[in-house]
Design an enzyme around this catalytic site. Structure first.
Site, PDB file in Angstrom:
ATOM      1  N   ASP A   1       0.713  -1.076   0.098  1.00  0.00           N
ATOM      2  CA  ASP A   1      -0.136   0.081  -0.223  1.00  0.00           C
ATOM      3  C   ASP A   1       0.865   1.236  -0.009  1.00  0.00           C
ATOM      4  O   ASP A   1       2.156   1.291   0.179  1.00  0.00           O
ATOM      5  CB  ASP A   1      -1.025  -0.057   1.302  1.00  0.00           C
ATOM      6  CG  ASP A   1      -1.743   1.197   1.277  1.00  0.00           C
ATOM      7  OD1 ASP A   1      -2.164   1.680   0.429  1.00  0.00           O
ATOM      8  OD2 ASP A   1      -2.070   1.623   2.575  1.00  0.00           O
TER       9      ASP A   1
ATOM     10  N   GLY B   1      -4.941   3.903  -3.817  1.00  0.00           N
ATOM     11  CA  GLY B   1      -6.041   4.487  -4.333  1.00  0.00           C
ATOM     12  C   GLY B   1      -5.916   5.819  -4.853  1.00  0.00           C
ATOM     13  O   GLY B   1      -7.030   6.635  -5.265  1.00  0.00           O
TER      14      GLY B   1
END
Length: 1322
Positions: free
Chosen positions: A413, A849
């Site tokens: 991430d 994201g």
């Protein structure tokens, strides 16, 4: 208790099962039925609140534990052999003695299981007997009971700082705003406060709660483990339905904070509560090495059966060749003698019993002990201890430590994993005008250096926002810098999440301050009845209002026991060790390359934000010295007239995300201070000092589909209904309409275009962007919408879809106010860690994201992308374009690989792909092509991906490429990805502990991944692999002595070694050395493994434990057993010694050979090695001497009396031991000498460097790494280190290229080098 027939009991049980399985449950109050028998209780079918996590009961422990242990095939195998030994016709040893090894091992396992279960029992009993308050109709008050007495339908009162005993539907709180604050750190690790709102209008609660007035029915969904969703409604007697969701549910395990007391209705109890449904216990994973081990065990079984079959055939041939019946073949009591064929059939099973040790019974236990030792060293590594958070590495999966040494792909991430997740407000755009906050940039850029940058940030002492701002920086001497850094980090820690000085202190932009002052003056001059609010004021009102931040006074903040709190920290031996190591620079130094490079721009380019202001705002520097003699630099800017400090200085903000905290602090810096928040109102103080109370009509919470949140309020000045919305730029811009829409004015078109231009610039600089909008809603529209909204909230079926549709219905035709840019700083040493992992042969993927521009900037900053990389950007709007891009790109890459000039090299290719294109690429028909392209890329950057896409990518790569994968993340959105990988690592960051709780290992910083993999991963794998190979060798070499003896005893299944000594040989004499070898051996030092990451590649793929190494060790064991048997046999041939006198030298020679074989394999000798080696030899002689002198009739009819004592008096015994051991080990020793001389492995070269002088060794490491070559090094080979006399090259890292050249609308493939962009394919 009323007697019930068995049929009635069965019928009642079936009714209860049906009631529990229903999708909807109708729950009523227990008060009208208090005192009645259980059969008349309406909620009797639902479980009570007592919990039981134990696996066993006292009466059933032995059968249940045996059942658990027999899940291991090895235990079934050895118990079966022990039982087979009780059959007289096939037994090889005394039956009772054959049971000893397996009984000892299973008894130890049973004791361990019993102790663990007893600890669970104690924990359950303590929890079940915790006191709580339950309302009693008889006593007409809340009475004290235990948690185990709570039932569904009860009314429970919880007080401040008390843990909630069951899942409660909140009906009443002591707060006048019907709010209860809870802390959910026990469930998800999040330490920020959350608000829960009481369901109103269902019972009398004024002035006090009256439980007996509750006569409604609670209709709820059946239990599930989703902590973030709950569907329920309360049906009143008049059939009115009041909806309730997770915002009205107090979960079991939460702690009540900042609320005097609250009352709730129990909807779920015991094992049906959400916290218990999430308590699945430890997850079992099988390591790659364990799977390979099971295959080799099967090979050993095949080898054992082959040897037994050979022995059975051998006896048949032996008996057939006899001229008559020999005297030693004794017939049964009837005089019958078995035929040769039947005897050979029996002999097959006898040989299995005799040679059973070929399957290593103690191997599995030894592996568990080794892994416990390895985990001890990992968790106590001071280099992976984080002093700021007082946390160390956590190992949650005890059986996959060796997989850390075989990782080939890492999926990471970005936010909170590569970055700090400390959001710093940097820039904003309001009504199309950008405000770069140059003064704030100066604050962060002043004295920017290797160690002083964060000192500036954390030691600042800003004044209140309305009275100006200042910056103080402490300069220390070089030898004090580390201590100072520790001090400021400690002082910056706070109990409140996302509230450090770095995140909360914002220096206002001078031009924006002046604009706000003018807007405020014009609004004041026009009066409050004008109905117009300046958009600049609206923008900051949106910052302060559109969030879920909980406000608390500093004096009222709870004192909670946190693991990261300095005040509550207990003594830890790591602290003393860490301090001692830090005091010794020689111990702290890691031998890495010392190249001096210009400092790269890792986050935000400051060039454009610290230029001289157009309005020439005067800035004054003041230099002074404090009491410690440290130089202090203060930077002041004039502001408005001084005002007394308001009570807002004591406010504390508890945010669920760092973005919200940064925006609220930014609004506060401009004088828009969030003072209070209740479910029905928000209070904001304006810069003028006036307090505005906004009535909150509804809050449309954020979700991953809409990518935005909204707050609908009634404006106290204009009395209008205003919808403030914030969200991702692409989600917000779509709601404004197209630039050619008729409902958008020309001014709005320009504002949207200018704001989008600013957003693109923010993203290219690596900032996180958010847009803010406003919409005035008419009363008529609100009334119509509110009806649909309440209907959606009260629904059970398709509730999420209805709620989302209602939100989307209102969020249309928005007016853009502006946008913000927030910086998320990289963690320390992230670029170095990624480079080291890539040098180790690991491909790093980042799944985020964020929008592509932001992700690419961070990719260059953390060196995931390099300037010389060939960057492939895949952004497609349809599947046909995606197919074309994949085919064309693969063709180019294949053409490059097919060129004979590029043999043994790979291009430095990096792939950037967005979420929409990734969805198409992962479709079944394109999946193989995408994986092939990604396999040829050095790094992959996936943008705009969802949590489900993250886990999907990991699964596809893992299954298609058959590689070892590792996923690392810090938030709840990373849990799926972490669980999909072979190894999941959670980072204990600021987004709670969901990722940590779902992971196999937990670290506090991304940089710790470097040592965890390159050092501990390499050690764990090589140690365990070599130990397993040695175990197989040891057992085969020892068992084969019995096998060779069968050729000279008529294949009768006789053993020339006493059976007790055979048991002791594996249990005591040779058990500790391999365990010590698996725990403590070091083939290469940690400094070399960190300095030369390429050494990690030796464990990837098949690694050290493969088909060839296994069978070579087996063949070596056969050779050594032949030598150990036949040299003593030929020596004693023709003599009159008995069988045990012949077997004693064999046993002794085997011990020496096996231990010296291990000595050849040990790479690093310590005192522990010497003690255990010599101790094993000493124990052998002491036990054997004592046994042969005392235990004369332990194994009748054999008599081992005084055998070893007689042997030790014979010089021939010593001569045989020496000669046989030398001859047995000579081939292995010769092989090691020739291999290390002719073709030394990279690990051997590294060991040779370890013996050098530290200064000379460091130079060699730098030379080795400088000549490694990114593409010219095969996985199985490393470059030979060059001569240390050569000059070390200096690397030059130019500025990162602008992402506009590599982020086209459809597809662009650029090669970037030395600030030049050359299009390679478009």
């Amino acid at each position: 208790m009323t007697w019930m027939s068995p049929l009635a009991l069965v019928r009642d049980a079936l009714r209860g099962q049906r009631a529990r399985d229903k999708d909807l449950r109708n729950l009523v109050s227990n008060l009208p039925y208090e005192g009645l028998e259980k059969g008349k209780q309406p909620n009797r079918y639902f479980p009570g609140n007592a919990i039981k996590t134990t696996k066993y009961t006292l009466l059933l422990f032995i059968p249940m534990n045996l059942y658990e242990q027999f899940h291991r095939l090895a235990n079934i195998y050895f118990v079966g052999l022990a039982i087979l030994n009780f059959v007289p016709v096939v037994n090889a040893f005394q039956p009772e003695v054959a049971l000893i090894p397996i009984c000892v091992i299973m008894s130890l396992t049973a004791l361990k299981d019993a102790w663990e279960d007893f600890r669970r029992y104690q924990s359950d009993r303590k929890l079940n007997n915790t006191p709580c308050f339950i309302y009693s109709r008889r006593a007409t008050q809340f009475v004290e009971r235990c948690w185990k007495d709570v039932r569904v339908g009860d009314f429970v009162r919880v007080v401040c700082n008390e843990i909630v005993p069951a899942d409660l539907l909140l009906l009443y709180t002591s707060d006048p705003n019907r709010v209860c604050h809870i802390e959910t750190s026990n469930l998800d690790g999040e330490t920020n406060l959350k608000q829960r709102r009481a369901v109103s209008g269902v019972c009398v609660s004024d002035p006090e709660f009256e439980a007996e007035s509750f006569n409604s029915i609670v209709v709820s969904e059946k239990p599930n483990n989703n902590l973030n969703h709950f569907k329920c409604f309360v049906e009143k007697p008049d059939k009115e339905k009041v909806g309730a969701g997770i915002e009205s549910l107090l979960l079991r395990g939460c702690t009540v904070r900042n609320t005097d007391h609250a009352v709730g209705f129990v909807v779920f109890a015991g094992h049906e509560t959400k916290s218990m449904l999430n308590n699945n216990g430890p997850r079992y994973k099988r390591s790659k090495l364990e799977r390979k081990l099971n295959i080799d065990v099967i090979f050993c079984v095949i080898l054992l059966l082959t040897m037994c079959l050979f022995g059975a055939v051998g006896q048949y041939v032996w008996l057939q060749a006899l001229p008559g019946v020999p005297p030693y073949l004794v017939p049964d009591h009837s005089g019958h003698l078995d035929s040769p064929s039947l005897s050979s059939f029996y002999m097959f099973f006898t040989m299995i019993i005799l040679l059973q040790v070929l399957i290593p019974i103690s191997l599995y236990v030894s592996i568990e002990l080794v892994k416990i030792g390895q985990i001890f060293f990992i968790t106590n590594d001071v280099d992976m201890y984080d002093q700021d958070t007082n946390s160390r590495v956590q190992c949650k999966s005890l059986n996959i430590t060796e997989d850390l040494g075989q990782i080939e792909y890492i999926f990471s991430d970005k936010t909170g994993t590569l970055t700090e997740n400390k959001m710093v407000y940097r820039r904003c755009s309001i009504m199309g005008t950008e405000y770069p906050h140059k003064e704030n940039a100066i604050r962060l850029a002043v004295l920017k250096g290797e160690e002083s940058e964060e000192d500036v940030i954390f030691n600042q002492r800003p004044q209140p926002a309305k009275t100006g701002w200042s910056l103080d920086n402490d300069h220390e001497e070089t030898h004090h810098s580390r201590r100072g850094r520790s001090n400021f980090t400690r002082s910056a820690s706070s109990d409140v999440a996302f509230s450090s000085e770095l995140e909360s202190a914002v220096v206002p932009d001078r031009k924006l301050l002046q604009q706000i002052s003018r807007a405020q003056s014009s609004s004041s001059g026009s009066g409050s009845g004008s109905g117009k609010i300046d958009p600049y004021l609206d923008f900051f009102l949106a910052l302060a209002i559109c969030n879920t931040v909980v406000v608390s006074m500093a004096t009222a903040q709870r004192q909670r026991a946190r693991g990261f709190s300095r005040s509550s920290r207990t003594y830890n031996p790591l602290d003393a060790l860490s301090n001692w190591v830090k005091k010794s620079p020689s111990l702290c130094r890691i031998f890495t390359s010392c190249k001096h490079k210009p400092k790269r721009n890792r986050t935000l380019s400051e060039d454009s934000v610290i230029e001289e202001d157009q309005i020439n705002t005067p800035v004054k520097f003041e230099v002074s010295r404090d009491m410690d003699g440290l130089q202090t630099c203060s930077l002041h800017a004039p502001s408005g007239p001084d005002k007394p400090a308001a009570a807002s200085d004591n406010l504390g903000y508890e945010a669920e995300s760092p973005d919200e905290a940064a925006l609220v602090h930014a609004a506060k810096a401009y004088g828009f201070i969030l003072l209070a928040r209740t479910p029905d109102s928000v209070t904001v103080r304006l810069p003028s000092g006036k307090d505005l109370v906004f009535e909150v009509l509804d809050t449309l919470t954020f979700d991953s589909t809409r990518k935005r949140m909204s707050v609908l309020v009634r404006h106290p000045i204009t009395n209008e209904l205003v919808l403030y919305t914030k969200g991702a730029d692409y989600a917000i811009m779509e709601l404004l309409g197209t630039p050619y829409a008729e409902n958008i004015s020309e001014k709005q078109k320009n504002i949207a275009a200018d704001t989008q231009h600013h957003l693109d610039g923010y993203a290219k600089n690596g900032l996180r962007t958010l847009c803010f909008t406003k919409k005035v809603v008419s009363e008529k529209m609100y009334e119509s919408w509110s009806v649909n909204r309440q209907r959606a909230l009260a629904a059970i079926e398709s509730r999420e879809e209805l709620v989302m549709d209602s939100a989307v219905q209102l969020e249309t035709n928005l007016s853009l106010l502006g946008a913000t840019g927030i910086e998320d700083r990289l963690q320390e040493s992230v670029p170095d860690t990624i480079v080291a992992l890539r040098d180790a042969g690991i491909q790093v993927w980042v799944l985020t994201g964020d929008k592509p521009e932001t992700a690419v900037n961070i990719g260059y900053a953390c060196r995931l992308l390099e300037e010389e990389d060939l960057v492939i950007n895949m952004s497609c709007k349809n599947k046909l374009a995606c197919i074309s891009i994949l085919d064309c790109t693969l063709e180019e890459v294949r053409r490059y690989s097919a060129d004979h000039r590029n043999v043994d090299t790979t291009p430095d290719i990096s792939l950037v792909i967005d979420g929409r294109t990734l969805t198409m690429a992962l479709s079944s028909d394109l999946q193989d092509r995408f994986v092939e392209l990604a396999k040829r890329c050095r790094s992959v950057l996936c943008c705009r991906v969802t949590p489900l896409q993250k886990s999907r990518v990991v699964k596809v790569v893992r299954e298609k490429l058959k590689v070892m994968t590792l996923a690392v993340g810090d938030g709840a959105n990373d849990v799926n990805m972490i669980q999909a990988a072979d190894i999941g690592i959670g980072i204990s960051g600021q987004e709670g502990m969901q990722a940590v709780m779902a992971s196999d290992f937990a670290i506090s910083r991304f940089k710790h991944l470097k040592k965890l993999l390159l050092v501990h991963g390499h050690w764990c794998y090589t140690r365990l692999a070599n130990m397993i190979i040695y175990f197989f060798y040891k057992n085969v070499a020892y068992v084969n002595l019995l096998f060779w003896y069968q050729f000279f005893c008529g294949f009768s299944g006789t053993a020339m070694i006493d059976y007790w000594l055979m048991i002791f040989f594996n249990l005591f004499f040779t058990s500790l050395p391999p365990i010590m070898f698996g725990i403590m051996d070091k083939d290469v030092s940690a400094e070399m493994l960190l300095g030369v990451p390429q050494l990690y590649r030796t464990g990837q793929g098949e690694g050290d434990y493969n088909f060839s190494t296994f069978w070579v060790s087996i063949l070596d064991a056969f050779y050594q057993s032949l030598v150990c048997f036949f040299i003593p046999y030929w020596t004693y041939q023709g003599s009159d010694i008995d069988v045990f006198t012949f077997g004693t030298p064999l046993n002794t020679i085997s011990l020496f050979t096996i231990l010296l074989h291990l000595s050849i394999e040990i790479k690093a000798w310590t005192v522990v090695h010497w003690v255990i080696m010599w101790g094993s030899v000493a124990v052998y002689f002491i036990v054997t001497l004592a046994y042969s002198g005392v235990c004369i009739t332990c194994n009748p009819p054999s008599d081992p009396y005084w055998i070893l004592q007689s042997q030790m008096a014979d010089p021939m015994f010593y001569l045989i031991c020496i000669i046989t051991t030398v001859v047995a080990l000579l081939p292995r020793y010769t092989f090691h000498v020739l291999r290390n001389s002719v073709a030394p492995s990279p690990l051997l070269q590294a060991r040779q460097l370890d013996r050098m002088d530290p200064c000379k060794r460091e130079l060699w490491i730098k030379e080795w790494r400088s000549f490694r070559g990114s593409g010219g090094v095969k996985r199985s080979r490393l470059s030979t280190p060059p001569s240390p006399t050569m000059e070390t090259p200096v690397d030059i890292y130019p500025q990162s290229p602008t992402t506009s050249d590599i982020m086209g609308d459809e597809f662009t493939l650029n090669v970037v080098s030395e600030n030049c962009q050359r299009p390679f394919y478009t």
